[in-house]
Write an enzyme that holds these catalytic residues in place. Structure first.
Site, PDB file in Angstrom:
ATOM      1  N   ASP A 260       0.800  -1.230   0.000  1.00 39.53           N
ATOM      2  CA  ASP A 260       0.000   0.000   0.000  1.00 39.53           C
ATOM      3  C   ASP A 260       0.830   1.277   0.000  1.00 39.53           C
ATOM      4  O   ASP A 260       0.334   2.351   0.360  1.00 39.53           O
ATOM      5  CB  ASP A 260      -0.966  -0.004   1.196  1.00 39.53           C
ATOM      6  CG  ASP A 260      -2.172  -0.885   0.920  1.00 39.53           C
ATOM      7  OD1 ASP A 260      -2.644  -0.886  -0.224  1.00 39.53           O
ATOM      8  OD2 ASP A 260      -2.633  -1.557   1.851  1.00 39.53           O
TER       9      ASP A 260
ATOM     10  N   ASP B 261      -6.897  -4.058  -4.562  1.00 38.47           N
ATOM     11  CA  ASP B 261      -6.539  -2.690  -4.150  1.00 38.47           C
ATOM     12  C   ASP B 261      -5.210  -2.230  -4.757  1.00 38.47           C
ATOM     13  O   ASP B 261      -4.982  -1.033  -4.950  1.00 38.47           O
ATOM     14  CB  ASP B 261      -6.418  -2.579  -2.627  1.00 38.47           C
ATOM     15  CG  ASP B 261      -7.473  -3.367  -1.875  1.00 38.47           C
ATOM     16  OD1 ASP B 261      -7.936  -4.385  -2.400  1.00 38.47           O
ATOM     17  OD2 ASP B 261      -7.807  -2.971  -0.763  1.00 38.47           O
TER      18      ASP B 261
HETATM   19  N1  GLY Z   1      -7.252  -1.556   1.140  1.00 41.70           N
HETATM   20  C1  GLY Z   1      -8.205  -2.136   2.026  1.00 41.70           C
HETATM   21  C2  GLY Z   1      -9.547  -1.536   1.911  1.00 41.70           C
HETATM   22  O1  GLY Z   1      -9.945  -1.035   0.865  1.00 41.70           O
HETATM   23  O2  GLY Z   1     -10.248  -1.574   2.903  1.00 41.70           O
END
Ligand code: GLY
Length: 369
Positions: free
Chosen positions: A88, A149
């Site tokens: 992330d 994601d």
């Molecule tokens: N990246 C995790 C979510 O969208 O909650």
């Protein structure tokens, strides 16, 4: 369009900045609707800084930037720690260090964004052609896990290739996007949250429900990440299959919405669980739809995706928005993880970020991703 609501939201961010300061808000769960403060490695830690940059773009209030700079410096701890970093890094450093660099030319911020891109590139598995989501400290046996994601993190790789002139970052981003295209997106134009691959052979093993209902369900925020992420991959590469995928998932999303246009946490939710909405899915999708519209050559198609986005923003304003100080969040009714009973129908910082980003795009400004 939505000028009044936009101004109210920006003023609220300004007022919030005095209360929230250089901390890491994620969900508005305090007794009086205050945001919490997450640990320094958390994946959402770029969004408050990003909101401050968005509000600065409108107000030129230098106090907002001072806080954004403080946040960016604090984020050096997880960046330099390296060992606990996950995929992330795009969510964290695109709205913070990269914005800072693009706006001021700061060399320190440029290096931060390049380091984050290198961490992301280093997570690539060349056998399976995917970027690994997490390390074992977050999820055991996770060497083969691909998460939808990540489509919103690979824009950092496209930028790093342009910045350095080295195509390796882009090759990795495209290999990952191709894997999503060919092995994650289902024939009905929906996506699961997670897919497990064999990390040694690269073979696809199974879909997993993740924050969605189950392996076959349609977690609404996952669709948003796919729509926006695939549109960006098209913007950065010109590969038409990415654009076709973004548009197909977007159409499926729009046709799956309930009458009030605010998605449930999962489009396959049981009736009894449909009280749990996800406004963050709607705001991220709205911004993604406007990204699609900006890339359409055909005027009719451009209008279609713009109209879809306006429908979602209008619904968010009617059903979820709060512009006064009764709570700190702007959008109510976001859901982090319904299966884990984690933060259901609450304000979420990335919901607010993509809401403002979408409103900015309607004004003709560019997004950050
Ligand atoms: N990246 C995790 C979510 O969208 O909650």
């Amino acid at each position: 369009m939505f000028e009044k609501e936009y101004k109210l939201a920006i003023e609220k961010i300004r007022r919030n900045s005095e209360k929230i300061g250089a901390t890491f808000p994620h969900v508005g769960i305090g007794a009086n609707g205050e945001f919490n403060n997450e640990p320094i490695h958390f994946w959402t830690n770029g969004f408050w800084g990003g909101l401050l940059w968005l509000a600065y773009r409108e107000t030129h209030d230098s106090k907002l930037l001072e806080i954004a700079y403080d946040i960016e410096e604090k984020l050096d701890e997880p960046l330099n720690d390296f060992i606990h970093m996950h995929h992330d890094v795009g969510f964290i450093w695109i709205p913070t260090a990269l914005q800072h660099y693009l706006n001021t030319g700061s060399e320190k911020s440029r290096v931060r964004a390049l380091k984050a891109a290198s961490i992301l590139a280093g997570r690539f598995n060349p056998k399976g052609n995917y970027i690994r989501a997490w390390n074992e400290d977050i999820l055991k046996n996770s060497a083969g896990i691909v998460i939808i994601d990540c489509m919103m993190n690979i824009p950092l790789l496209y930028w790093a290739s342009k910045e350095t002139g080295d195509p390796r970052f882009k090759h990795i981003a495209m290999s990952h996007a191709d894997t999503v295209l060919n092995k994650v997106i289902r024939p009905d134009n929906t996506v699961p949250h997670l897919v497990r691959f064999n990390e040694n052979t690269g073979e696809k093993i199974e879909c997993l429900g993740g924050q969605g209902k189950d392996a076959n369900s349609v977690w609404s925020r996952g669709q948003a990440w796919a729509i926006y992420g695939m549109a960006i991959s098209y913007r950065e590469t010109g590969k038409k299959e990415y654009f076709d995928a973004a548009k197909a998932i977007a159409k499926k999303y729009m046709s799956s919405l309930p009458d009030n246009k605010i998605p449930y946490w999962d489009f396959c939710s049981d009736e009894k669980d449909k009280f749990a909405k996800d406004s963050s899915s709607a705001s991220c999708t709205a911004s993604g739809l406007l990204e699609i519209a900006s890339l359409c050559d055909d005027e009719k198609e451009k209008q279609l995706y713009t109209d879809y986005a306006i429908e979602l923003i209008d619904a968010l304003i009617k059903e979820c928005a709060c512009f006064d100080d009764s709570i700190q969040g702007i959008l109510k009714n976001g859901t982090v993880s319904y299966p884990n009973n984690k933060h259901v129908n609450v304000p979420i910082i990335y919901g607010d970020f993509y809401f403002i980003e979408a409103l900015d795009k309607l004004k003709g400004l560019k997004g950050f991703f």
